[in-house]
Design a protein around this motif. Structure first.
Motif, PDB file in Angstrom:
ATOM      1  N   TYR A   1      59.411   1.308  19.835  1.00  0.00           N
ATOM      2  CA  TYR A   1      59.307  -0.085  19.426  1.00  0.00           C
ATOM      3  C   TYR A   1      59.331  -0.267  17.915  1.00  0.00           C
ATOM      4  O   TYR A   1      59.628  -1.365  17.429  1.00  0.00           O
ATOM      5  N   ARG A   2      59.033   0.769  17.140  1.00  0.00           N
ATOM      6  CA  ARG A   2      59.241   0.643  15.693  1.00  0.00           C
ATOM      7  C   ARG A   2      60.720   0.387  15.420  1.00  0.00           C
ATOM      8  O   ARG A   2      61.084  -0.504  14.645  1.00  0.00           O
ATOM      9  N   LYS A   3      61.568   1.153  16.091  1.00  0.00           N
ATOM     10  CA  LYS A   3      63.012   0.967  15.938  1.00  0.00           C
ATOM     11  C   LYS A   3      63.449  -0.367  16.524  1.00  0.00           C
ATOM     12  O   LYS A   3      64.262  -1.084  15.922  1.00  0.00           O
ATOM     13  N   ALA A   4      62.933  -0.711  17.705  1.00  0.00           N
ATOM     14  CA  ALA A   4      63.352  -1.944  18.364  1.00  0.00           C
ATOM     15  C   ALA A   4      62.991  -3.166  17.537  1.00  0.00           C
ATOM     16  O   ALA A   4      63.806  -4.096  17.396  1.00  0.00           O
ATOM     17  N   ILE A   5      61.790  -3.204  16.995  1.00  0.00           N
ATOM     18  CA  ILE A   5      61.369  -4.354  16.188  1.00  0.00           C
ATOM     19  C   ILE A   5      62.208  -4.459  14.930  1.00  0.00           C
ATOM     20  O   ILE A   5      62.610  -5.565  14.515  1.00  0.00           O
TER      21      ILE A   5
ATOM     22  N   MET B   1      65.298  -3.457  14.634  1.00  0.00           N
ATOM     23  CA  MET B   1      66.600  -3.960  15.081  1.00  0.00           C
ATOM     24  C   MET B   1      66.555  -5.470  15.310  1.00  0.00           C
ATOM     25  O   MET B   1      67.487  -6.194  14.939  1.00  0.00           O
ATOM     26  N   ALA B   2      65.478  -5.946  15.924  1.00  0.00           N
ATOM     27  CA  ALA B   2      65.369  -7.372  16.220  1.00  0.00           C
ATOM     28  C   ALA B   2      65.343  -8.203  14.943  1.00  0.00           C
ATOM     29  O   ALA B   2      66.037  -9.222  14.829  1.00  0.00           O
ATOM     30  N   ILE B   3      64.545  -7.771  13.987  1.00  0.00           N
ATOM     31  CA  ILE B   3      64.422  -8.528  12.745  1.00  0.00           C
ATOM     32  C   ILE B   3      65.729  -8.493  11.965  1.00  0.00           C
ATOM     33  O   ILE B   3      66.158  -9.501  11.383  1.00  0.00           O
TER      34      ILE B   3
ATOM     35  N   LEU C   1      55.770  -4.197  11.319  1.00  0.00           N
ATOM     36  CA  LEU C   1      56.494  -5.358  10.802  1.00  0.00           C
ATOM     37  C   LEU C   1      56.730  -5.218   9.302  1.00  0.00           C
ATOM     38  O   LEU C   1      55.953  -4.570   8.595  1.00  0.00           O
ATOM     39  N   PRO C   2      57.796  -5.824   8.793  1.00  0.00           N
ATOM     40  CA  PRO C   2      57.973  -5.843   7.334  1.00  0.00           C
ATOM     41  C   PRO C   2      56.866  -6.668   6.689  1.00  0.00           C
ATOM     42  O   PRO C   2      56.240  -7.507   7.339  1.00  0.00           O
ATOM     43  N   ARG C   3      56.650  -6.450   5.427  1.00  0.00           N
ATOM     44  CA  ARG C   3      55.548  -7.131   4.743  1.00  0.00           C
ATOM     45  C   ARG C   3      55.765  -8.637   4.642  1.00  0.00           C
ATOM     46  O   ARG C   3      54.826  -9.409   4.693  1.00  0.00           O
ATOM     47  N   ALA C   4      57.016  -9.066   4.516  1.00  0.00           N
ATOM     48  CA  ALA C   4      57.299 -10.500   4.457  1.00  0.00           C
ATOM     49  C   ALA C   4      58.750 -10.736   4.834  1.00  0.00           C
ATOM     50  O   ALA C   4      59.626  -9.943   4.503  1.00  0.00           O
ATOM     51  N   THR C   5      58.982 -11.811   5.552  1.00  0.00           N
ATOM     52  CA  THR C   5      60.331 -12.195   5.936  1.00  0.00           C
ATOM     53  C   THR C   5      60.456 -13.694   5.726  1.00  0.00           C
ATOM     54  O   THR C   5      59.594 -14.449   6.150  1.00  0.00           O
ATOM     55  N   THR C   6      61.524 -14.118   5.069  1.00  0.00           N
ATOM     56  CA  THR C   6      61.738 -15.543   4.869  1.00  0.00           C
ATOM     57  C   THR C   6      63.075 -15.935   5.470  1.00  0.00           C
ATOM     58  O   THR C   6      63.945 -15.096   5.688  1.00  0.00           O
ATOM     59  N   TRP C   7      63.244 -17.191   5.723  1.00  0.00           N
ATOM     60  CA  TRP C   7      64.521 -17.686   6.217  1.00  0.00           C
ATOM     61  C   TRP C   7      64.643 -19.156   5.858  1.00  0.00           C
ATOM     62  O   TRP C   7      63.658 -19.816   5.561  1.00  0.00           O
ATOM     63  N   LYS C   8      65.874 -19.647   5.913  1.00  0.00           N
ATOM     64  CA  LYS C   8      66.123 -21.047   5.634  1.00  0.00           C
ATOM     65  C   LYS C   8      65.540 -21.915   6.741  1.00  0.00           C
ATOM     66  O   LYS C   8      65.653 -21.593   7.920  1.00  0.00           O
ATOM     67  N   GLN C   9      64.896 -23.006   6.366  1.00  0.00           N
ATOM     68  CA  GLN C   9      64.214 -23.859   7.338  1.00  0.00           C
ATOM     69  C   GLN C   9      65.214 -24.692   8.134  1.00  0.00           C
ATOM     70  O   GLN C   9      66.101 -25.331   7.579  1.00  0.00           O
TER      71      GLN C   9
ATOM     72  N   ALA D   1      70.788  -4.168  21.223  1.00  0.00           N
ATOM     73  CA  ALA D   1      71.894  -4.495  20.316  1.00  0.00           C
ATOM     74  C   ALA D   1      72.656  -5.730  20.787  1.00  0.00           C
ATOM     75  O   ALA D   1      73.099  -6.546  19.970  1.00  0.00           O
ATOM     76  N   LYS D   2      72.802  -5.887  22.089  1.00  0.00           N
ATOM     77  CA  LYS D   2      73.580  -7.014  22.617  1.00  0.00           C
ATOM     78  C   LYS D   2      72.779  -8.313  22.693  1.00  0.00           C
ATOM     79  O   LYS D   2      73.339  -9.399  22.521  1.00  0.00           O
ATOM     80  N   THR D   3      71.481  -8.207  22.956  1.00  0.00           N
ATOM     81  CA  THR D   3      70.701  -9.423  23.224  1.00  0.00           C
ATOM     82  C   THR D   3      69.913  -9.950  22.029  1.00  0.00           C
ATOM     83  O   THR D   3      69.621 -11.148  21.973  1.00  0.00           O
ATOM     84  N   PHE D   4      69.574  -9.100  21.076  1.00  0.00           N
ATOM     85  CA  PHE D   4      68.747  -9.566  19.961  1.00  0.00           C
ATOM     86  C   PHE D   4      69.347 -10.737  19.184  1.00  0.00           C
ATOM     87  O   PHE D   4      68.611 -11.609  18.713  1.00  0.00           O
ATOM     88  N   PRO D   5      70.674 -10.810  19.006  1.00  0.00           N
ATOM     89  CA  PRO D   5      71.202 -11.978  18.288  1.00  0.00           C
ATOM     90  C   PRO D   5      70.943 -13.304  18.988  1.00  0.00           C
ATOM     91  O   PRO D   5      71.081 -14.363  18.361  1.00  0.00           O
ATOM     92  N   TYR D   6      70.548 -13.276  20.262  1.00  0.00           N
ATOM     93  CA  TYR D   6      70.282 -14.497  21.023  1.00  0.00           C
ATOM     94  C   TYR D   6      68.793 -14.675  21.348  1.00  0.00           C
ATOM     95  O   TYR D   6      68.427 -15.602  22.056  1.00  0.00           O
ATOM     96  N   THR D   7      67.956 -13.809  20.828  1.00  0.00           N
ATOM     97  CA  THR D   7      66.556 -13.763  21.258  1.00  0.00           C
ATOM     98  C   THR D   7      65.707 -14.805  20.542  1.00  0.00           C
ATOM     99  O   THR D   7      65.697 -14.870  19.310  1.00  0.00           O
ATOM    100  N   ASN D   8      64.968 -15.608  21.314  1.00  0.00           N
ATOM    101  CA  ASN D   8      64.036 -16.572  20.721  1.00  0.00           C
ATOM    102  C   ASN D   8      62.591 -16.389  21.194  1.00  0.00           C
ATOM    103  O   ASN D   8      61.696 -17.103  20.739  1.00  0.00           O
ATOM    104  N   TYR D   9      62.354 -15.452  22.088  1.00  0.00           N
ATOM    105  CA  TYR D   9      61.000 -15.074  22.516  1.00  0.00           C
ATOM    106  C   TYR D   9      61.118 -13.676  23.084  1.00  0.00           C
ATOM    107  O   TYR D   9      62.181 -13.311  23.606  1.00  0.00           O
TER     108      TYR D   9
END
Length: 338
Positions: free
Chosen positions: A282-286, A288-290, A322-330, A243-251
């Motif tokens: 890890y189903r829950k962890a992934i 949470m990360a996404i 994983l979710p079927r599709a995830t998009t984000w602003k480039q 919960a604390k680190t995922f907002p900063y996670t890049n790998y």
């Protein structure tokens, strides 16, 4: 570096990543740790021909991998000549593989004996990643094994070296990562800082405070809380770390362990496990990360047995949850959403 307070790195988009991430194309890499650096004839992977590199990479493609993390326990790309580095990159591409990240191993810039050497090496690693288009380099403060760790069946059963947490020494550590961050930013590379016990990155709060103190937008976290779960002592709950680190996670290095605690005696036993079977959900962890905005590469790690095959099993498990599709602003590879 932004003049504002450091913000999470999770919205970054890496060059070469798909615009739409799906179960099928999300980069899931595997470390090359199962392959030795020093070969039976006494030579090293550094000296091998491209054909010999290709033979090793074929083991990974046969296991279904499409991405690797070369890891410097296998090959030190930072120490290849420009010509050999290009040759290595071409060999990886010809094998049908990509490199979403490169992890250094036990090369702490705060090592008592090798601090300067490791800092110089880290700069070379950044340049090597930039030269062949690897978007992320993973650093940590873990040091080499102690003699007892080197002899143990599982090295984490013996205590390793600890960082000096005095304010003046920690400030030196922050300054060194700032130096690396500025270099990496100038060449379009991101840095991930890996969680590891008894280091400046050994707790969730410590990780977040450290990345905030560094204050560069191209520096994020690798919350490898498997490194913490396996310890035979009281540990921080993985959900709190996440919960604390995922907002900063890049790998993200992912591995799991069976963990058993005996309340009456305080005895703890741990053993490596595939992602879907161990103590961490890890189903829950992934998920949470996404939900926190993570869009980086996963790295499947495992110790013991046929780790290449267990990693392949872990890779397919990740794709299923994983979710079927995830998009984000480039955004550019060095930008962050403020």
């Amino acid at each position: 570096m932004s003049d504002d307070a450091h913000t999470p790195t999770s919205t970054r988009v890496f060059d070469g990543f798909p615009d739409v991430l799906t179960r099928q194309n999300w980069p899931i890499t595997v470390p090359m740790m199962p392959h030795p650096h020093v070969l039976k004839d006494g030579t090293t992977v550094q000296e091998q021909s491209a054909e010999e590199w290709a033979q090793t990479l074929e083991v990974m493609t046969d296991a279904g991998y499409t991405s690797i993390d070369p890891t410097d326990t296998w090959i030190r790309i930072a120490d290849l000549s420009p010509e050999r580095l290009d040759e290595f990159s071409a060999t990886v591409r010809q094998a049908g593989l990509t490199i979403p990240a490169f992890s250094t191993s036990r090369r702490s810039v705060m090592d008592h004996e090798k601090a300067d050497e490791n800092l110089a090496y880290s700069h070379r690693a950044i340049d090597a990643c930039a030269a062949i288009g690897i978007p992320v380099v993973n650093f940590g403060f873990m040091r080499g094994f102690t003699p007892d760790q080197a002899k143990a069946l599982w090295f984490w059963l013996q205590p390793g070296y600890s960082d000096d947490f005095s304010d003046d020494v920690r400030a030196v550590a922050v300054a060194k990562i700032k130096e690396l961050a500025a270099h990496a930013q100038s060449v379009g590379v991101q840095i991930a800082l890996e969680m590891y016990e008894d280091t400046y990155l050994g707790t969730a709060d410590g990780m977040v405070q450290f990345v905030q103190d560094v204050g560069f937008d191209n520096v994020g976290l690798n919350p490898d809380f498997g490194n913490i779960l396996r310890l035979h002592r009281e540990v921080e709950p993985w959900e709190e770390i996440a919960a604390k680190t995922f907002p900063y996670t890049n790998y993200w290095h992912l591995k799991n362990y069976y963990r058993d605690e005996e309340p009456g005696t305080g005895s703890v036993r741990t053993h490596p496990a595939p992602l879907e079977f161990g103590t961490i959900n890890y189903r829950k962890a992934i998920t949470m990360a996404i939900e926190a905005g993570f869009r980086g590469a996963f790295c499947v790690e495992h110790y013991g047995g046929d780790s290449i095959s267990v990693g392949a099993t872990n890779r397919e498990y990740i794709r299923r949850v994983l979710p079927r599709a995830t998009t984000w602003k480039q955004f550019s590879s060095s930008a962050v959403n403020h």
